[in-house]
Scaffold this active site. Structure first.
Site, PDB file in Angstrom:
ATOM      1  N   ALA A 150       0.767  -1.241   0.000  1.00 19.65           N
ATOM      2  CA  ALA A 150       0.000   0.000   0.000  1.00 19.65           C
ATOM      3  C   ALA A 150       0.802   1.297   0.000  1.00 19.65           C
ATOM      4  O   ALA A 150       0.298   2.313  -0.482  1.00 19.65           O
ATOM      5  CB  ALA A 150      -0.952   0.004   1.193  1.00 19.65           C
ATOM      6  N   ALA A 151       1.990   1.334   0.593  1.00 20.62           N
ATOM      7  CA  ALA A 151       2.700   2.610   0.734  1.00 20.62           C
ATOM      8  C   ALA A 151       3.059   3.172  -0.650  1.00 20.62           C
ATOM      9  O   ALA A 151       3.334   2.405  -1.567  1.00 20.62           O
ATOM     10  CB  ALA A 151       3.959   2.424   1.575  1.00 20.62           C
ATOM     11  N   PRO A 152       3.031   4.510  -0.790  1.00 19.61           N
ATOM     12  CA  PRO A 152       2.780   5.532   0.237  1.00 19.61           C
ATOM     13  C   PRO A 152       1.307   5.832   0.490  1.00 19.61           C
ATOM     14  O   PRO A 152       0.997   6.674   1.311  1.00 19.61           O
ATOM     15  CB  PRO A 152       3.494   6.753  -0.337  1.00 19.61           C
ATOM     16  CG  PRO A 152       3.365   6.588  -1.817  1.00 19.61           C
ATOM     17  CD  PRO A 152       3.481   5.110  -2.071  1.00 19.61           C
ATOM     18  N   GLY A 153       0.399   5.179  -0.258  1.00 20.71           N
ATOM     19  CA  GLY A 153      -1.006   5.301   0.079  1.00 20.71           C
ATOM     20  C   GLY A 153      -1.882   5.991  -0.935  1.00 20.71           C
ATOM     21  O   GLY A 153      -3.065   6.213  -0.667  1.00 20.71           O
ATOM     22  N   LYS A 190      -3.261   4.976  -3.743  1.00 22.22           N
ATOM     23  CA  LYS A 190      -4.418   4.171  -4.139  1.00 22.22           C
ATOM     24  C   LYS A 190      -5.253   3.774  -2.927  1.00 22.22           C
ATOM     25  O   LYS A 190      -6.483   3.784  -2.991  1.00 22.22           O
ATOM     26  CB  LYS A 190      -3.951   2.928  -4.911  1.00 22.22           C
ATOM     27  CG  LYS A 190      -3.176   3.250  -6.176  1.00 22.22           C
ATOM     28  CD  LYS A 190      -2.717   1.991  -6.861  1.00 22.22           C
ATOM     29  CE  LYS A 190      -1.708   2.305  -7.947  1.00 22.22           C
ATOM     30  NZ  LYS A 190      -0.434   2.832  -7.421  1.00 22.22           N
ATOM     31  N   GLU A 240       1.880  -2.953   4.491  1.00 20.66           N
ATOM     32  CA  GLU A 240       3.195  -2.464   4.066  1.00 20.66           C
ATOM     33  C   GLU A 240       4.272  -3.215   4.829  1.00 20.66           C
ATOM     34  O   GLU A 240       4.217  -3.334   6.057  1.00 20.66           O
ATOM     35  CB  GLU A 240       3.321  -0.959   4.305  1.00 20.66           C
ATOM     36  CG  GLU A 240       4.706  -0.392   4.047  1.00 20.66           C
ATOM     37  CD  GLU A 240       5.270  -0.762   2.673  1.00 20.66           C
ATOM     38  OE1 GLU A 240       6.475  -1.087   2.608  1.00 20.66           O
ATOM     39  OE2 GLU A 240       4.514  -0.719   1.678  1.00 20.66           O
ATOM     40  N   ASP A 270       4.581  -8.599   6.297  1.00 23.56           N
ATOM     41  CA  ASP A 270       4.933  -9.207   5.018  1.00 23.56           C
ATOM     42  C   ASP A 270       3.638  -9.711   4.382  1.00 23.56           C
ATOM     43  O   ASP A 270       2.929 -10.533   4.966  1.00 23.56           O
ATOM     44  CB  ASP A 270       5.907 -10.359   5.258  1.00 23.56           C
ATOM     45  CG  ASP A 270       6.408 -10.996   3.966  1.00 23.56           C
ATOM     46  OD1 ASP A 270       5.727 -10.867   2.927  1.00 23.56           O
ATOM     47  OD2 ASP A 270       7.478 -11.633   4.007  1.00 23.56           O
ATOM     48  N   ASP A 327      -1.066  -4.106  -6.057  1.00 22.56           N
ATOM     49  CA  ASP A 327      -0.244  -3.111  -6.763  1.00 22.56           C
ATOM     50  C   ASP A 327       1.207  -3.511  -6.506  1.00 22.56           C
ATOM     51  O   ASP A 327       1.883  -2.954  -5.645  1.00 22.56           O
ATOM     52  CB  ASP A 327      -0.563  -1.714  -6.249  1.00 22.56           C
ATOM     53  CG  ASP A 327       0.159  -0.635  -7.039  1.00 22.56           C
ATOM     54  OD1 ASP A 327       0.221  -0.747  -8.273  1.00 22.56           O
ATOM     55  OD2 ASP A 327       0.668   0.309  -6.416  1.00 22.56           O
ATOM     56  N   CYS A 374       3.384  -0.801 -12.340  1.00 23.68           N
ATOM     57  CA  CYS A 374       3.804   0.388 -13.078  1.00 23.68           C
ATOM     58  C   CYS A 374       4.990   0.053 -13.981  1.00 23.68           C
ATOM     59  O   CYS A 374       6.036   0.690 -13.913  1.00 23.68           O
ATOM     60  CB  CYS A 374       4.146   1.534 -12.129  1.00 23.68           C
ATOM     61  SG  CYS A 374       5.442   1.154 -10.924  1.00 23.68           S
TER      62      CYS A 374
END
Length: 407
Positions: A242-245, A247, A259, A286, A303, A351
């Site tokens: 998730a980081a940095p957040g 989405k 994270e 993890d 992601d 990405c």
């Protein structure tokens, strides 16, 4: 600290200490005004991006291999060569400032050499760069400053014309787009995006609005991935990486944001507070070893970490440390299958612009694919219309592959 001194610190630390360009810049340029900060970023990021081509020019015109130079001299010459080859900085300023950087590093013995190389570069770098060919992957990689493997991959995947267009696009500054935070409405200047409801094109990032949590800098490609998740109030969604957040804070309903790294998990919590995303619970863990009770989710967002070949414009040092991560991506997708309830949906996004990390991962999963191309025709994958693929040279945003799957 001047803008050039800050840029020099970035270049030196990226290549000598394996540091991250954005983090070094944040520290080195913290006391600069906005104009000098922008100059420092332009010079630093451009030099890091173009390092392979710059080293070639220094080797040819400097008559001494770059790898044998003292690190401070090497960093200063790279920065100076970038100014001469790719900016409109006056020649005398580029030469003099480069010499002063070496002198300030207490390498007085290297000052005459630096001055001589910069003089030769000032006369010869423009024709040298203009003469570099781009008619095959290796030549194009040198001219546009990419690792050979990236140029070879894109040449095969996109053909020569597409590969060259993509290389050029990712050497330009990325789009300046923010996501409007609907939790904290406010009056903001910018141009609404026609495709994404919360995307706003801006001339500059409004620092006051950012500090107030009214906006979040986020490319349209990244925002698209969050929108495709389609989370609704009353649902439970798991964001595995998730980081940095960006989405995670787009999502509706109850969100569990995972994270791995403790520092990034703290940053994620801070960003959720800033944006008022009190529906997000951060778990520092993890993702492949989650507590048993984290299961039965309506939706999962994967992601996944990747080679990042779609965000090289924004992350200049990534091209020199990038590597594909298909094993980790496949494992995270398996975790998503275990944690989503029967009939739930999984969005897999990365990405990168690499089929090995994109469609190959989805195909190997055996999951049912929910077609996205008709819903988002402007971002339809050119070969696999059931997927989405934003491409920097075609869409002007970061490169993202997005698939929506069902168990």
């Amino acid at each position: 600290m001047t803008a050039r001194q800050a840029a020099y610190q970035v270049v030196l630390r990226v290549f000598e200490d394996d540091a991250y360009a954005d983090r070094v810049l944040r520290s080195a340029a913290k006391d600069l005004d906005s104009r000098d900060h922008a100059l420092a970023q332009r010079l630093a990021f451009g030099t890091v991006q173009r390092a392979r081509t710059l080293d070639h020019a220094i080797d040819k015109l400097g008559k001494r291999p770059v790898r044998k130079l003292d690190p401070p001299v090497r960093a200063a010459l790279r920065l100076g060569a970038y100014q001469l080859g790719y900016t409109d900085v006056p020649l005398h300023a580029a030469v003099n400032e480069t010499v002063e950087l070496v002198r300030s590093a207490r390498l007085e013995r290297a000052v005459p050499f630096t001055n001589a190389v910069m003089r030769r570069l000032s006369e010869g770098i423009a024709p040298l760069l203009a003469a570099l060919p781009e008619d095959n992957p290796h030549a194009a990689a040198l001219r546009h400053s990419y690792p050979d493997w990236v140029a070879e991959l894109w040449w095969e995947e996109l053909g020569p014309e597409g590969a060259l267009a993509l290389m050029r696009a990712q050497n330009e500054p990325p789009e300046r787009v923010v996501r409007l935070n609907r939790r904290k409405p406010g009056q903001l200047q910018g141009r609404p995006d026609p495709d994404l409801p919360d995307a706003l094109h801006v001339d500059r990032i409004d620092e006051d609005a950012l500090r107030a949590g009214l906006i979040w800098p986020q490319s349209r490609g990244s925002q698209l991935a969050g929108v495709v998740v389609g989370s609704q109030p009353g649902e439970r969604t798991l964001d595995l990486c998730a980081a940095p957040g960006g989405k995670a804070t787009q999502l509706e309903g109850d969100v569990v944001a995972v994270e791995l790294h403790a520092g990034r998990a703290r940053e994620l919590e801070e960003n959720c507070r800033l944006l008022g995303a009190d529906n997000v619970t951060v778990v520092n863990a993890d993702a492949t070893k989650l507590p048993a009770e984290l299961t039965g989710f309506d939706r999962v967002l994967v992601d996944a970490p990747c080679s990042g070949l779609g965000v090289l414009a924004a992350r200049p040092d990534l091209r020199w440390r990038s590597r594909p991560l298909p094993e980790l991506q496949a494992e995270l997708l398996r975790v998503a299958v275990e944690r989503v309830q029967p009939g739930g949906t999984i969005v897999y996004s990365v990405c990168t612009l690499n089929p090995e990390e994109n469609e190959a991962i989805v195909d190997a999963s055996g999951l049912a694919i929910e077609p996205l191309g008709e819903e988002w025709p402007q971002f339809r994958h050119p070969r696999r219309p059931e997927f989405l693929l934003t491409q920097p040279h075609l869409h002007g945003t970061a490169g993202f592959f997005i698939a929506r799957l069902r168990t």
